[in-house]
Design an enzyme around this catalytic site. Structure first.
Site, PDB file in Angstrom:
ATOM      1  N   GLN A  51      33.870 -29.627  -7.802  1.00  0.00           N
ATOM      2  CA  GLN A  51      34.264 -30.856  -7.115  1.00  0.00           C
ATOM      3  C   GLN A  51      33.659 -32.056  -7.832  1.00  0.00           C
ATOM      4  O   GLN A  51      32.440 -32.159  -7.949  1.00  0.00           O
ATOM      5  CB  GLN A  51      33.745 -30.758  -5.670  1.00  0.00           C
TER       6      GLN A  51
ATOM      7  N   SER B  71      31.018 -37.201  -6.094  1.00  0.00           N
ATOM      8  CA  SER B  71      29.881 -38.130  -6.087  1.00  0.00           C
ATOM      9  C   SER B  71      29.624 -38.716  -7.466  1.00  0.00           C
ATOM     10  O   SER B  71      29.857 -38.061  -8.483  1.00  0.00           O
ATOM     11  CB  SER B  71      28.603 -37.414  -5.637  1.00  0.00           C
TER      12      SER B  71
ATOM     13  N   SER C 243      28.166 -28.684  -8.315  1.00  0.00           N
ATOM     14  CA  SER C 243      27.728 -27.299  -8.458  1.00  0.00           C
ATOM     15  C   SER C 243      28.864 -26.508  -9.091  1.00  0.00           C
ATOM     16  O   SER C 243      30.030 -26.878  -8.969  1.00  0.00           O
ATOM     17  CB  SER C 243      27.306 -26.697  -7.117  1.00  0.00           C
TER      18      SER C 243
ATOM     19  N   GLU D  61      34.390 -29.371   3.988  1.00  0.00           N
ATOM     20  CA  GLU D  61      33.034 -29.126   3.506  1.00  0.00           C
ATOM     21  C   GLU D  61      32.051 -29.137   4.669  1.00  0.00           C
ATOM     22  O   GLU D  61      31.198 -28.275   4.801  1.00  0.00           O
ATOM     23  CB  GLU D  61      32.618 -30.197   2.488  1.00  0.00           C
TER      24      GLU D  61
ATOM     25  N   GLU E 234      21.625 -39.528   7.461  1.00  0.00           N
ATOM     26  CA  GLU E 234      21.859 -40.901   7.898  1.00  0.00           C
ATOM     27  C   GLU E 234      23.355 -41.158   8.111  1.00  0.00           C
ATOM     28  O   GLU E 234      23.750 -41.751   9.110  1.00  0.00           O
ATOM     29  CB  GLU E 234      21.293 -41.887   6.862  1.00  0.00           C
TER      30      GLU E 234
END
Lengths: 390, 351, 390, 351
Positions: free
Chosen positions: A109, A112, A144, A227, A360
């Site tokens: 994936q 990010s 990953s 996910e 958060e």
């Protein structure tokens, strides 16, 4: 249901697990529609209810059939597959889903970025149209399986002149293409479980675009929703996971026990047991067809308890807690949060409140989507991406 | 009771901080992390007198006190510099000053003060209250691999052992900037020191715990400062993340804890210097500052998001040091147990 | 300094405490400039350094002189006086400060409103100019001493058409004026320690305006800064305050002790002792002329510990913790947070994180003013007060 | 193991909730707070069968189970209605069902189920594990002032005592919606019940603790709901205060705790019904839900700001109930101590 049982019997009759090659069996299983029964016919499924799957898995396992090592190909199964099914073209579904499910092709994936973590929509990896291709340049991180992967799901910015959510497009990226550079990313544990992926003028055919140009953000939600469910929903036996490791350490070291650590351990044991029960309750809700938002509660609780328990364990071990097993940089094939020593558990658990959505961000989501509290004033909604401060 | 920093202490801090900024910036520490103690830096600290501040001038030291030693410890905590300050300048030195009637102890103190040699106290770094016996294998000894001379309590008597005569086996430490080793002096020639060995070791553990509290304050301050700086600079959602109220409140709470921890650490250093209220002051400081430092380091990692989980960011050095310091010289729980009778809050009533 | 000592001696010589009427003595002390030596000459002071005061107080106390019951008139001393000194007219200073200091006239504070708590600047009490007077209407709340007070410091809105901070004016309000209605406000403890004050067409002469029209917000900062210093800065002996009460309960009940409550008590004892040390350190900083922002740390810590300690005490007392001393509505002259039973301490402590600035507001202040973190996006800065959502 | 609410339980909840919304809204409870138990409301609950759900039909009850009783307890926790449910319908009833071979116990169960009478178990509300002896003054007994019949353990045997023959002295309770009293049966005529009295009382304490966990969940849910509603409506700084992130995160954490607490409470109710895993399930639930309920009530007061500190806002009723519930039938610490041997986590090893 009995039709499915018949299909299982037919599969086993035609491909005796004892004598059939593993990959051959898995392909046959896919073609029989028994891979994921809730998928459409022709794509590994039978358009059956999702809850018919466990019986198939059990029957095949009982007959000695191989499985597709689901943990090894978790990103493909949990994220790429549902997204391609929901938003891909027929050609993409046919091309990608079968080898994805059999494990012949591993997926990763590319979401990010160093500058776009919690705020994924701020991503800056650029994709420019060039003829029938897109040319992609940028840096992705926390990937990953990138070093094993054949394909990646990728989001990239195709239009910097519109607000950030609007200018993103979703692609399938060939990880063997020129310009893809995978580098291990070492973590505080010493391991390199993740990677940085540098993309330099990587060409992606437009045929590997998933969904419309500019629709990438909405499509990525499919991926991310899956996910979070995957991370939060694991069942566990009593004392499964971190609490079991720490309880065993307690049992092994009567000489280190104190009244103060005793009560703290019991407190965390109670919370772990209750979180386990909450996980069971969540699965019962799902089975009853009324899924709730409790998955995010599971993930928050899991991270907090893993950190508190492992922190207590290191402290409890005292002179042994001062030691570590090994700082060697390794690239583990699979991660076991509780598999090494107390120090490793402590350090690795720090990631549990970051990976897959920080605690958060989860609290924001709970507050706004579950409790209905009003959003904060937003300064980034209506501004072209290129004009955002960063 | 003076809980402020004196002008002299401020000057000392500035000098040490300058050196550490030059020679032990986090990136530097990270780059040489597998290399053990930084002996060159250690030598410089010794030359500037920072390693013998609480040793009297008569014994070759600076004739200052534990207050000043605590200031150096704070700066070392802020930089997590890999120097054997705790093992040599605090623990071993404290034992030797206690036994300074013995000529061998005096001689060694002089060599330590001049930076000619480095020592280590051979007890597990986790020791508290009980004086462990140095016969057989002693595990998890701080700064032993860097030591030339081992200071070893054996059956109530402190012995000096040449490190080359002992088996010192470095082990993989959780805290990569304060390496530990297992030590076995079996069969090594030893020099016994006259005087009450157990008292000396106990006093050293108390002094060490009190000084560690200041190290923890310095460490926590680095974590807070670094986190605040990152929160100002990192943007998400079109804003500096430090403008998000939930994060603001967390660092505000951390700052509050640090204000309180600093007062406790200063009090411990002051008490070690004056000899008044030492046991309570040290256990209050060590139990509180341990917890504050771990929380500061954990928040530092978390509030840095992904980057805080990477090896290349120094936050993990502080997390590992904080966690090891929590165990070192008595966990918070053990210090609270020590306090209970001292402050008349026993679990059981004495009849 | 020796001039001050001479003045003390002269005061005592002229007014023997043993034979002088209390009020007469206090007035003489004020006139001798020994009330608050750092105030100007003629206003109870000698324009001397603030730290010359303790020696005066001690010398007079040692001679048997009466004091002005500072706790009873805390709002006057701590808030009204510094504000009037800094921002009042000469006439106001001369009129108000002497009877304020002697305690002849008690003061209260009309700041908070039901709709303006943390956001004091949003206050809605209106003051309209009418000839030489202002006519004030509105509702104030959380007013201590209102039922004993002769005067109040008051902030009211004089211009609703400008942004909220700009339209506020600061007044001295006569609590005996027609239209002032003081009603006790009962708290969760059962007591009515505070009041609601309803103002209906209360006339305030313009001569009792403090500072310029529209300058009230800035002037109120003087008042509030002094309040926070007053609340946070108390010195205490070891085991002073809540921790002492709870420690005594522990000592009195060996039969209720458990290992788990033991460690929790010790943890809170440690934190209380460290907070006490931080208070001493803060005073040493002040004495050394380098005041820091640590007062807000003291207040945050005080509230948290008072709540945690008293909560532990109630739990520890078990069957006795189920009882309460008295729910009768009383109006205590002075509040003693630790003066009644464990249940009272527990309930009253809940107010510690609200009164005098909530812990939430304090954390904002620390984050922005001490740590320099950026402010949140503001939606209320440039909007006329009358257009704000509420 | 079924941790969900069944359709029957949902219907029951709706019926009870309707009644309580009509008759025991917070403002109503607040207005009559000095008046003791609400006997009229109590009568209605009995008439709808809500007070004898876990009593078999043969004994005059509804023949449902503790799962259903727990649902009623949740709703009563949500309304803090002043009815003697815990003392009569849970504790005393549980003792009597255990001793139902005795005709006097059976007869009393029938009267309780029909709402003709109210009972109380004469033990301190704080009791856990140890069965207190009912001779002499028994302090802090829940719901005793509302009871016609007292159920009193004396030397291993349970006795029935007419409340008019005993000295029942109401005391000022921290929890104003569950009044306690001191009870002295000295000299009163008693009816001993055949059967194992201590076992019966112990089982009642376990059942009571398990049911209290559900009461605590209901209480915490009210606190969360009320706080969230207030945060949406209250404006400061030109915004609903619920848009401030620090407050959002706190209520999100509260919601998270409540999700987990509810699972534990449901498990305890289910275990009490099936008899499987009862002791662990109850102590897990009671220790966790106590803490969650107190935190929810404390956050409710704090996040309401000043208004939460006033008598006129009902938040304090919940705070007081939560704090008393934390003590009732075993504090969290005592339940953890109970768990230790059950889950093989002893402090000392057994030889």
């Amino acid at each position: 249901m009995s039709e499915i049982q018949d299909r299982v019997a037919a599969l086993l009759a035609a491909h005796d697990p004892a004598t059939t090659d593993r990959l051959e069996f898995l392909r046959a299983r896919f073609d029989a529609g028994l891979a994921w029964v809730h998928f459409p016919v022709g794509l590994g499924g039978l358009a059956a209810p999702r809850d018919a799957q466990p019986a198939v898995d059990q029957a095949l396992a009982a007959a000695g059939a191989p499985d597709n090592s689901p943990r090894r190909i978790g990103i493909g199964l949990g994220m790429a597959a549902p997204t391609i099914l929901a938003h891909g073209t027929d050609e993409q579904r046919l091309r990608f889903l079968r080898p994805l499910w059999t494990g012949e092709e591993v997926w990763c994936q590319l979401f990010s970025e160093p500058g776009a973590g919690s705020d994924l929509a701020a991503l800056g990896t650029r994709a420019r149209r060039d003829g029938d291709d897109w040319v992609v340049t940028g840096q992705k991180v926390w990937t990953s399986s990138a070093h094993n992967a054949r394909w990646a799901i990728l989001v990239a910015r195709t239009d910097p002149d519109v607000p950030k959510h609007a200018g993103i497009t979703y692609f399938v990226c060939d990880m063997t293409a020129p310009g893809v550079d995978v580098r291990p990313l070492r973590q505080i544990t010493g391991e390199a479980e993740f990677n940085e992926v540098f993309l330099t003028d990587v060409r992606i055919p437009d045929a590997h675009r998933v969904g419309e140009v500019g629709a990438g953000w909405r499509i990525a939600q499919t991926t991310l929703m899956n996910e979070r469910v995957a991370i939060g929903g694991r069942p566990a036996p009593r004392e499964g996971g971190m609490v079991g490791a720490v309880a065993d350490t307690w049992r092994a070291h009567p000489e280190r026990r104190t009244a103060a650590t005793h009560d703290r351990l019991l407190e965390l044991w109670v919370e772990s047991e209750a979180l386990r029960l909450a996980g069971i309750r969540l699965r019962q809700q799902l089975a009853a067809g009324s899924p709730g938002p409790e998955g995010s509660a599971m993930k928050l609780g899991f991270a907090r308890l893993a950190q508190a328990l492992s922190g207590l364990e290191v402290e409890f071990l005292a002179e042994d807690g001062l030691r570590y097993d090994d700082w060697t940089q390794r690239r583990p094939a699979m991660v076991d949060f509780t598999g090494r020593d107390a120090g490793y558990r402590y350090l690795r658990a720090k990631g549990n409140s970051i990976e897959g959505g920080t605690s958060e961000v989860l609290r924001n989501i709970i507050a706004e989507r579950v409790l209905g509290l009003p959003a904060e004033p937003r300064v980034d909604k209506d501004v072209p991406w290129k004009d955002l401060p960063r | 009771m003076n809980l402020l920093y004196t002008d002299i202490e401020d000057d000392l801090r500035a000098t040490v901080a300058d050196l550490l900024r030059d020679r032990a910036a986090p990136a530097t520490v990270l780059a040489r992390i597998e290399s053990g103690a930084d002996t060159a830096l250690w030598g410089e600290l010794a030359r500037m007198g920072a390693t013998s501040l609480h040793v009297s001038e008569a014994l070759g030291g600076q004739g200052a006190g534990y207050r000043e030693t605590a200031v150096v410890a704070e700066e070392l905590g802020r930089s997590v510099a890999p120097v054997p300050f705790l093992g040599s300048a605090v623990l071993a030195t404290a034992v030797l000053t206690h036994l300074a009637d013995d000529p061998a102890a005096r001689a060694l103190l002089g060599r330590l003060a001049r930076g000619e040699t480095t020592a280590a106290l051979v007890v597990p770094l986790s020791s508290w209250e009980q004086v462990p016996d140095g016969r057989g294998l002693v595990r998890s000894v701080a700064d032993a691999a860097a030591a030339d001379v081992l200071v070893v309590p054996v059956a109530g008597v402190v012995h000096l052992v040449d490190a080359r005569d002992a088996v010192v086996t470095p082990v993989t430490s959780l805290d990569q900037t304060r390496p530990i080793a297992d030590v076995d002096i079996t069969g090594a020639p030893t020099t016994p020191l006259a005087g009450p060995g157990d008292d000396a070791v106990r006093a050293a553990l108390v002094a060490g715990a009190g000084i560690l509290a200041s190290e923890q304050v310095g460490l926590a301050q680095w974590c807070l400062d670094t986190t605040v700086a990152y929160l100002k600079e990192r943007h998400q959602f079109g804003r500096p993340v430090g403008s998000f109220q939930a994060l603001k409140h967390r660092v505000a709470d951390l700052w509050q804890s640090l204000v309180v921890a600093r007062a406790a650490a200063r009090h411990a250093a002051d008490a070690l210097t004056t000899g008044v209220d030492v046991d309570i002051a040290v256990s209050v400081a060590k139990s509180l500052c341990s917890t504050v430092a771990v929380r500061a380091a954990e928040e530092c990692v978390q509030l840095h998001g992904g980057i805080g989980m990477t090896w290349e960011h120094p936050a993990h050095l502080y997390l590992k040091r904080a966690k090891a310091d929590e165990i070192a010289l008595g966990t918070p729980g053990r210090h609270r147990a020590t306090l209970a009778p001292l402050v008349d809050l026993p679990l059981q009533s004495t009849p």
